[in-house]
Design a protein around this motif. Structure first.
Motif, short mmCIF file in Angstrom:
data_model
loop_
_atom_site.label_atom_id
_atom_site.label_comp_id
_atom_site.label_asym_id
_atom_site.label_seq_id
_atom_site.Cartn_x
_atom_site.Cartn_y
_atom_site.Cartn_z
N GLY A 8 0.98 -1.35 -0.03
CA GLY A 8 -0.05 0.74 -0.19
C GLY A 8 1.36 1.44 0.04
N GLY A 9 2.05 1.12 0.37
CA GLY A 9 2.91 1.98 -0.01
C GLY A 9 2.80 3.42 -1.34
N GLY A 10 3.82 4.29 -1.60
CA GLY A 10 3.71 4.62 -2.47
C GLY A 10 3.58 6.19 -2.76
N LEU A 11 3.77 6.78 -4.01
CA LEU A 11 3.73 8.51 -4.16
C LEU A 11 2.81 8.73 -4.08
CD1 LEU A 11 5.81 10.79 -4.62
CD2 LEU A 11 5.34 10.15 -7.06
N ASN A 83 -4.56 9.70 6.60
CA ASN A 83 -5.42 10.75 6.05
C ASN A 83 -4.67 12.15 5.44
OD1 ASN A 83 -7.08 9.08 4.80
ND2 ASN A 83 -8.58 9.33 6.71
N GLY A 84 -4.83 12.94 5.21
CA GLY A 84 -4.32 14.64 5.36
C GLY A 84 -3.05 14.11 5.56
N LEU A 85 -2.44 13.83 4.50
CA LEU A 85 -0.12 12.85 4.69
C LEU A 85 -0.04 14.29 4.55
CD1 LEU A 85 -0.41 9.69 2.93
CD2 LEU A 85 -0.33 10.42 5.12
N LYS A 86 1.51 14.54 5.24
CA LYS A 86 2.07 15.62 5.16
C LYS A 86 3.27 15.29 4.39
CE LYS A 86 -0.18 17.64 9.29
NZ LYS A 86 -0.07 18.35 10.17
N PRO A 87 4.14 16.12 3.65
CA PRO A 87 5.77 15.91 3.34
C PRO A 87 6.43 15.70 4.52
CG PRO A 87 4.90 18.06 2.55
CD PRO A 87 4.00 17.56 3.51
N GLU A 88 6.47 15.49 6.05
CA GLU A 88 7.19 15.07 6.67
C GLU A 88 6.47 13.52 7.48
OE1 GLU A 88 5.13 17.50 6.76
OE2 GLU A 88 4.46 18.52 8.63
N ASP A 89 5.65 13.31 6.38
CA ASP A 89 5.04 12.18 6.94
C ASP A 89 6.16 11.10 6.05
OD1 ASP A 89 1.77 12.93 6.67
OD2 ASP A 89 3.12 12.20 8.73
N THR A 90 6.29 11.50 4.58
CA THR A 90 7.67 10.59 3.83
C THR A 90 8.48 9.84 5.49
OG1 THR A 90 7.36 12.81 2.33
CG2 THR A 90 8.99 10.99 2.33
N ALA A 91 8.38 8.62 4.18
CA ALA A 91 8.89 7.57 5.58
C ALA A 91 9.22 6.07 4.39
CB ALA A 91 8.94 7.40 7.45
N ILE A 92 9.95 5.41 5.22
CA ILE A 92 10.01 3.49 5.32
C ILE A 92 8.95 4.09 6.29
CG2 ILE A 92 10.39 2.13 4.58
CD1 ILE A 92 13.65 2.68 3.86
N TYR A 93 7.80 2.88 5.95
CA TYR A 93 7.09 2.34 7.27
C TYR A 93 7.35 1.12 7.59
CZ TYR A 93 4.42 6.81 7.71
OH TYR A 93 4.57 8.45 7.63
N TYR A 94 7.10 0.16 8.48
CA TYR A 94 7.37 -1.36 8.91
C TYR A 94 6.04 -1.67 9.75
CZ TYR A 94 12.47 0.13 7.96
OH TYR A 94 13.44 0.53 7.18
N GLY A 118 9.35 -4.03 5.35
CA GLY A 118 9.06 -2.03 5.09
C GLY A 118 8.37 -1.48 4.00
N THR A 119 7.62 -0.82 3.82
CA THR A 119 6.96 0.23 2.44
C THR A 119 7.46 1.34 2.57
OG1 THR A 119 5.07 -0.36 1.39
CG2 THR A 119 4.80 0.73 3.26
N GLN A 120 7.54 1.99 0.93
CA GLN A 120 7.93 3.56 1.63
C GLN A 120 6.96 4.58 0.69
OE1 GLN A 120 11.59 5.11 1.39
NE2 GLN A 120 10.24 7.38 1.17
N VAL A 121 6.90 5.69 1.54
CA VAL A 121 6.09 6.40 1.62
C VAL A 121 6.36 8.16 1.42
CG1 VAL A 121 3.85 7.37 2.75
CG2 VAL A 121 3.83 5.51 3.52
N THR A 122 6.03 8.19 0.25
CA THR A 122 6.39 9.58 0.03
C THR A 122 5.17 10.75 -0.58
OG1 THR A 122 8.33 8.46 -1.41
CG2 THR A 122 7.43 10.92 -1.80
N VAL A 123 5.85 11.74 0.72
CA VAL A 123 4.27 12.66 0.24
C VAL A 123 5.06 13.98 -0.40
CG1 VAL A 123 2.20 14.10 1.82
CG2 VAL A 123 3.57 11.61 2.11
#
Length: 125
Positions: A8-11, A83-94, A118-123
């Motif tokens: 479910g991660g992504g850009l 929801n309401g993702l912010k650039p500071e939420d960018t990270a690898i999620y484990y 881990g899955t990458q989330v980029t905002v």
């Protein structure tokens, strides 16, 4: 052998939403706490949210009101709705599952813990 598979991660653009899922296999996880951690470059891994075997939730202040965690014990899955993702939420999620047990009355607690890859989330816009 325990396996945790995240998806479910992504850009996504700022203000957007993503849904992370973690499927666990190899054990019975209904007695485990299940949760999500994240690690941004240069930062330590930090707890995002977790949910106990009795479905009590613990959500980091930084994401409270925006992220929701849930679990399905029948499917051994834990989901993080973001929801309401912010650039500071960018990270690898484990994905993480853990359980503290006491082998005997006088024994110290033993923490059994497993991690996903881990899955990458980029905002970003």
């Amino acid at each position: 052998q325990v396996q945790l598979v995240e998806s479910g991660g992504g850009l996504v653009q700022p203000g957007g939403s993503l849904r992370l899922s973690c499927a666990a296999s190899g054990s019975i996880f209904s007695r485990y706490t299940m949760g999500w951690y994240r690690q941004a470059p240069g930062n330590q891994r930090e707890l995002v949210a977790d949910i106990s075997s009795s479905s009590d939730t613990n959500v980091a202040d930084a994401v409270k009101g925006r992220f929701t965690i849930s679990r399905d014990n029948a499917k051994n899955t834990v989901t993080l709705q973001m929801n309401g993702l912010k650039p500071e939420d960018t990270a690898i999620y484990y994905c993480n599952v853990n359980r503290v047990s006491y082998p005997c009355i006088e024994c110290p607690p033993v923490r059994n813990e497993y991690w996903g890859h881990g899955t990458q989330v980029t905002v970003s816009s």
